[in-house]
Design a protein around this motif. Structure first.
Motif, PDB file in Angstrom:
ATOM      1  N   ARG A 279    -100.439 -28.791 -46.949  1.00 37.38           N
ATOM      2  CA  ARG A 279     -99.016 -28.449 -47.046  1.00 37.38           C
ATOM      3  C   ARG A 279     -98.789 -26.956 -46.834  1.00 37.38           C
ATOM      4  O   ARG A 279     -99.708 -26.169 -46.749  1.00 37.38           O
ATOM      5  CB  ARG A 279     -98.475 -28.866 -48.416  1.00 37.38           C
ATOM      6  N   LYS A 280     -97.509 -26.593 -46.802  1.00 37.13           N
ATOM      7  CA  LYS A 280     -97.145 -25.193 -46.599  1.00 37.13           C
ATOM      8  C   LYS A 280     -96.909 -24.496 -47.940  1.00 37.13           C
ATOM      9  O   LYS A 280     -96.480 -25.106 -48.911  1.00 37.13           O
ATOM     10  CB  LYS A 280     -95.873 -25.102 -45.748  1.00 37.13           C
ATOM     11  N   LYS A 282     -94.992 -22.201 -50.566  1.00 37.70           N
ATOM     12  CA  LYS A 282     -93.593 -21.903 -50.858  1.00 37.70           C
ATOM     13  C   LYS A 282     -93.448 -20.631 -51.703  1.00 37.70           C
ATOM     14  O   LYS A 282     -92.651 -19.761 -51.384  1.00 37.70           O
ATOM     15  CB  LYS A 282     -92.966 -23.069 -51.606  1.00 37.70           C
ATOM     16  N   ASP A 295     -92.142 -14.892 -52.890  1.00 34.80           N
ATOM     17  CA  ASP A 295     -91.994 -15.920 -51.860  1.00 34.80           C
ATOM     18  C   ASP A 295     -92.918 -15.600 -50.679  1.00 34.80           C
ATOM     19  O   ASP A 295     -93.687 -14.639 -50.723  1.00 34.80           O
ATOM     20  CB  ASP A 295     -90.527 -16.090 -51.448  1.00 34.80           C
ATOM     21  N   GLU A 296     -92.805 -16.388 -49.631  1.00 37.12           N
ATOM     22  CA  GLU A 296     -93.751 -16.301 -48.515  1.00 37.12           C
ATOM     23  C   GLU A 296     -93.757 -14.926 -47.861  1.00 37.12           C
ATOM     24  O   GLU A 296     -94.782 -14.470 -47.356  1.00 37.12           O
ATOM     25  CB  GLU A 296     -93.410 -17.390 -47.494  1.00 37.12           C
ATOM     26  N   ASP A 346     -96.352 -25.422 -53.603  1.00 35.97           N
ATOM     27  CA  ASP A 346     -96.197 -25.768 -52.186  1.00 35.97           C
ATOM     28  C   ASP A 346     -94.748 -26.105 -51.847  1.00 35.97           C
ATOM     29  O   ASP A 346     -93.862 -26.103 -52.711  1.00 35.97           O
ATOM     30  CB  ASP A 346     -97.153 -26.912 -51.814  1.00 35.97           C
ATOM     31  N   ASP A 347     -94.536 -26.394 -50.565  1.00 41.87           N
ATOM     32  CA  ASP A 347     -93.169 -26.564 -50.057  1.00 41.87           C
ATOM     33  C   ASP A 347     -92.486 -27.839 -50.558  1.00 41.87           C
ATOM     34  O   ASP A 347     -91.299 -28.032 -50.327  1.00 41.87           O
ATOM     35  CB  ASP A 347     -93.160 -26.509 -48.521  1.00 41.87           C
ATOM     36  N   GLN A 348     -93.224 -28.708 -51.236  1.00 43.05           N
ATOM     37  CA  GLN A 348     -92.577 -29.904 -51.780  1.00 43.05           C
ATOM     38  C   GLN A 348     -92.160 -29.723 -53.245  1.00 43.05           C
ATOM     39  O   GLN A 348     -91.699 -30.661 -53.898  1.00 43.05           O
ATOM     40  CB  GLN A 348     -93.513 -31.103 -51.641  1.00 43.05           C
ATOM     41  N   THR A 349     -92.348 -28.507 -53.754  1.00 42.13           N
ATOM     42  CA  THR A 349     -92.060 -28.253 -55.177  1.00 42.13           C
ATOM     43  C   THR A 349     -90.565 -28.047 -55.416  1.00 42.13           C
ATOM     44  O   THR A 349     -89.903 -27.324 -54.673  1.00 42.13           O
ATOM     45  CB  THR A 349     -92.813 -26.988 -55.641  1.00 42.13           C
ATOM     46  N   PHE A 430     -84.980 -17.939 -54.842  1.00 44.74           N
ATOM     47  CA  PHE A 430     -84.703 -19.338 -54.469  1.00 44.74           C
ATOM     48  C   PHE A 430     -83.292 -19.760 -54.873  1.00 44.74           C
ATOM     49  O   PHE A 430     -83.055 -20.897 -55.285  1.00 44.74           O
ATOM     50  CB  PHE A 430     -85.742 -20.268 -55.124  1.00 44.74           C
ATOM     51  N   GLU A 433     -81.475 -23.110 -53.871  1.00 48.58           N
ATOM     52  CA  GLU A 433     -81.916 -24.374 -54.485  1.00 48.58           C
ATOM     53  C   GLU A 433     -81.218 -24.623 -55.819  1.00 48.58           C
ATOM     54  O   GLU A 433     -80.968 -25.766 -56.202  1.00 48.58           O
ATOM     55  CB  GLU A 433     -83.433 -24.378 -54.670  1.00 48.58           C
TER      56      GLU A 433
END
Lengths: 451, 165
Positions: A279-280, A282, A295-296, A346-349, A430, A433
Motif C-alpha cells: 500500500r501507499k 499516508k 504527511d507524505e 497507510d492510505d486506507q487509514t 488532514f 477528512e
C-alpha cells in the motif's frame, strides 16, 4: 563522523538472553567503566556529558549534562530517579532496553549517582511491566551481591549507592516527572507546579534528577570513550544514536538504533521494508502520540531532535486553516522527536478514527487536576466520537481546534499539550477528512441539515 | 480488625520501610501485596493498609482508586490486558479484543473466576502489535484465530499479576 547504520550502543545486546546474568555482563567488560568512573571527579564527568550533546531520550530532548548541573553544588541527600514508566502510545524501547540489558542501566546509574552525589536512588517502573520488573529486581540483587551497590561500593572509600525498584500501578501521567515523584512518595500521581524544579526540590523535598532509561544507558559509553566521540556520532546539538520504535503499517516493525541523520523515508523504505501489503504511505506519528503527525511531503526530514522542531519542510501546526498555533512569543510548532515512537499509517487509514482513539486515550489519562485538560480532553474525545458515529455537526472541526488551543499552555503539566498538539496537528495535515465527516450531520444549534 | 497480612507480606514490607524516609512511599507495594493476599481492595483491605502504614483510610482510598491496576471488586485469576491503542489498533487490536469477548463470554471490563478481560492502553509492545499482557507473559503479533489457543493455555496455566507483588 556521524554514526553509520549498524553503529549500536544501547541495543547491542538485544536477543542475548545470557547477558541478563551478571556473570556474563561482567565477562564482556561490564561494570569496568563504573569502577573507572569512581576515580574521576564529578566535574570531570559532567563536562564529558555536556560535551557529548546527550539529550534526554524520554520525550523532551533536554541536554542531560545541563540537567545534572542544575543540582546545587553543596546539595546533600540528592536522589537519582529513573523514569521507566514508558507509556506514550507507540513507544516500546525502554521496556526492551531494561529487559535485555538491565545491568547497563544499573552501571549508568552508578556513574550518575557518583557524579551527583546521590545515595538513595530509585527505578520507577510501570506497573504493567511485570516481566521487566522481575528482571530488574534480580539484576539489582545481583549487583548488591557483587558489591556494585551497597554502603561501600566497589571498595571505594565510604561511597554508598543504593537502588530500589519501585513499581507503579497503572497511570500514564506518572511518566511526567513530578507526577512520578508524587507517586513515588505514596501520593496520587498528580503533577506538581514548577518551580520549584526537581533539581532544587524533588523527591522527599530533596534535589533530584529524573532521567529516562535510554539516557542513562548511554552514560557508560560517554564516560568510556569521551564526550567528543559521542557528540561526533550525532549531528549538530544532538549526540549519539537515536533509538526508534517503528510500529503500524510497515512490513518490519521493530526497535532500531540508528544514526540521527536517517530520514523517515529511509527508515520506512530501507529499514522497515516499506509500507505493508504494497500500500501507499499516508502519514506517521514521529515521536509518540503526543507529537503532531507528518504527511507524505514532510518525511525527508531526519529523525534528529532539532530538525523536527525547525525544518521548514514541516508545516507549522494551525489552530484553524491559515492561523498558526502560537507556542508563546509567536513561536511556531512543527513537531518534536518526542519518545521515539514512530507510528506509520497507510492510505486506507481513517485518520479521524485514529485521532479519536488518541483523544480517548488522553481523556482517560488526564489526572483531573487542571480544568482545561480535564474538561477539554473530554470534549475533544466526545466530538471526535460523534464525527466517527455520523453525528458530526457543522463547526465541529473549528471547535476541536479551538478547544485544543485553549488547553495548550494552560495546564500544570504537558499532558495538556500532549492532547492538544496531535489534535491540531491532525487537523492541520488532514483537515478535509475531518470536514467530510462534519457535513453529514446537523449544525451546532440544531437548525436544519448542513449542506 | 479481622484482616491481617501474612508473615511473608509483613517481612517484605519491613524490608521496604528501610528503603524510604517514611512508610508512606511503600503504599503502592502494600496495595499490590494486599490485592495478592485478599483478591481485591474492598474497604476492610483499605483499612488494613492504612493501619499498617500509619495512614488514614481516606489517603489509602485516594491512592488505590487513582491507579488502574487496583481493583475494588474480585476479579479472575488471570487479567487479560488487550492493547487497543493506535499501534495495536492499526494492526487489528480491536478484532483481537472482540475475539476474546466472544470466546470468554465477557465484555471488556468484566470478569469470571478464571479471567478479567481488560481493554488496555499502550503496553509498550508496539513493534509486535497487536499485543496482550497477562502477568509476566506477553502474547505478541496476536491474530483473532489464536485467541482459542491462548485462552486454553491460560486456563490451565493461570498468570496472576500478584506473582510479582
Amino acid at each position: 563522523m556521524p554514526a553509520e547504520i549498524g553503529t549500536v550502543l544501547v541495543t547491542r545486546r538485544f536477543g542475548d538472553e545470557e547477558n541478563k546474568q551478571i556473570t556474563s555482563y561482567e565477562a564482556n567488560g561490564g561494570y569496568k567503566i563504573a569502577r573507572a568512573a569512581m576515580a574521576k571527579s564529578p566535574e570531570e564527568i559532567v563536562d564529558q556529558i555536556k560535551a557529548s550533546n546527550l539529550r534526554g531520550r524520554g520525550g523532551a530532548g533536554f541536554p542531560t549534562g545541563l540537567k545534572w548541573s542544575f543540582v546545587p553544588k553543596d546539595a546533600t541527600d540528592v536522589h537519582l530517579v529513573v523514569n521507566c514508566d514508558e507509556s506514550e502510545p507507540g513507544t516500546c524501547k525502554d521496556r526492551e532496553l531494561v529487559y535485555w540489558d538491565p545491568h547497563l542501566l544499573i552501571e549508568g546509574m552508578i556513574i550518575a549517582a557518583h557524579t551527583l552525589g546521590a545515595v538513595h536512588n530509585y527505578i520507577y517502573i510501570r506497573g504493567e511491566m511485570m516481566r521487566e520488573y522481575a528482571v530488574l529486581v534480580k539484576a539489582v540483587e545481583e549487583a548488591y551481591a557483587r558489591g556494585y551497590l551497597g554502603d561501600k561500593i566497589m571498595g571505594m572509600g565510604n561511597q554508598a549507592c543504593h537502588i530500589t525498584v519501585h513499581r507503579g500501578a497503572g497511570a500514564y501521567i506518572c511518566g511526567e516527572e513530578t507526577a512520578l515523584l508524587n507517586s513515588l512518595e505514596g501520593l496520587r500521581g498528580q503533577p506538581r507546579l514548577k518551580p520549584p524544579f526537581p533539581a532544587i526540590k524533588g523527591l522527599f523535598g530533596k534535589p533530584t534528577v529524573v532521567n529516562n532509561v535510554e539516557t542513562l544507558m548511554n552514560i557508560p559509553f560517554i564516560v568510556d570513550q569521551g564526550g567528543q566521540w559521542f557528540a561526533d556520532l550525532g549531528v549538530g546539538r544532538s549526540g549519539g544514536t537515536r533509538t526508534v520504535c517503528v510500529s503500524g503499517h510497515v512490513e518490519k516493525p521493530g526497535v532500531y538504533e540508528l544514526p540521527m541523520t536517517i530520514t523517515f523515508r529511509e527508515l520506512i523504505d530501507d529499514i522497515c521494508g516499506g509500507v505493508w501489503k504494497g500500500r501507499k504511505f499516508k502519514g506517521l506519528i514521529p515521536g509518540g502520540t503526543s507529537m503532531p503527525p507528518l504527511d507524505e511531503s514532510e518525511i525527508d526530514v531526519p529523525v534528529e531532535f532539532d530538525a523536527l522542531m525547525t525544518d521548514e519542510r514541516i508545516k507549522p501546526v494551525e489552530v484553524t486553516a491559515g492561523v498558526n498555533f502560537d507556542m508563546g512569543g509567536g513561536r511556531e510548532l512543527r513537531t518534536m522527536a518526542g519518545s521515539g515512537g514512530i507510528v506509520v499509517f497507510d492510505d486506507q487509514t481513517d485518520v479521524v478514527a485514529l485521532t479519536s482513539r488518541i483523544m480517548g486515550f488522553y481523556h482517560h489519562e488526564s489526572c483531573g487536576q487542571c480544568t482545561p485538560c480535564r474538561e477539554g480532553t473530554g470534549w475533544m474525545d466526545k466530538i471526535c466520537k460523534r464525527l466517527m458515529n455520523g453525528e458530526g455537526k457543522v463547526g465541529d472541526v473549528d471547535l476541536l481546534g479551538n478547544i485544543a488551543n485553549g488547553i495548550a499552555g494552560n495546564t500544570i503539566c504537558a499532558l495538556g499539550e500532549a492532547a492538544a498538539w496531535p489534535m491540531m496537528g491532525f487537523l492541520t495535515k488532514f483537515r478535509s477528512e475531518f470536514l467530510a465527516k462534519e457535513v453529514i450531520g446537523k449544525s451546532e444549534d440544531g437548525e436544519g441539515e448542513a449542506a | 480488625m479481622s484482616l491481617k497480612f501474612s508473615d511473608e507480606a509483613t517481612s517484605k514490607l519491613e524490608v521496604l520501610y528501610g528503603r524510604y524516609p517514611s512508610k508512606q512511599p511503600v503504599i503502592l507495594a502494600a496495595l499490590h501485596l494486599a490485592q495478592k493476599e485478599f483478591g481485591d481492595l474492598r474497604d476492610e483491605v483499605i483499612d488494613l493498609v492504612g493501619e499498617t502504614l500509619d495512614l488514614s483510610s481516606a489517603h489509602v482510598y485516594g491512592v488505590a482508586t487513582f491507579y488502574t491496576m487496583f481493583r475494588r471488586k474480585p476479579g479472575g485469576k488471570t487479567s487479560v490486558r488487550v492493547c487497543t491503542n493506535v499501534a495495536c489498533m492499526l494492526r487489528g487490536g480491536y478484532d483481537v479484543l472482540a475475539a476474546f469477548e466472544k470466546k470468554l463470554g465477557l465484555k471488556k471490563g468484566e470478569s469470571n473466576d478464571d479471567f478479567s478481560l481488560i481493554e488496555e492502553e499502550c503496553i509498550a509492545a508496539c513493534a509486535n502489535a497487536p499485543a496482550i499482557v497477562c502477568g509476566t507473559k506477553y502474547f505478541l503479533d496476536v491474530t483473532p484465530d489464536q485467541v482459542d489457543e491462548i485462552v486454553t493455555f491460560l486456563k490451565s496455566n493461570p498468570h496472576p499479576e500478584s506473582e510479582v507483588a
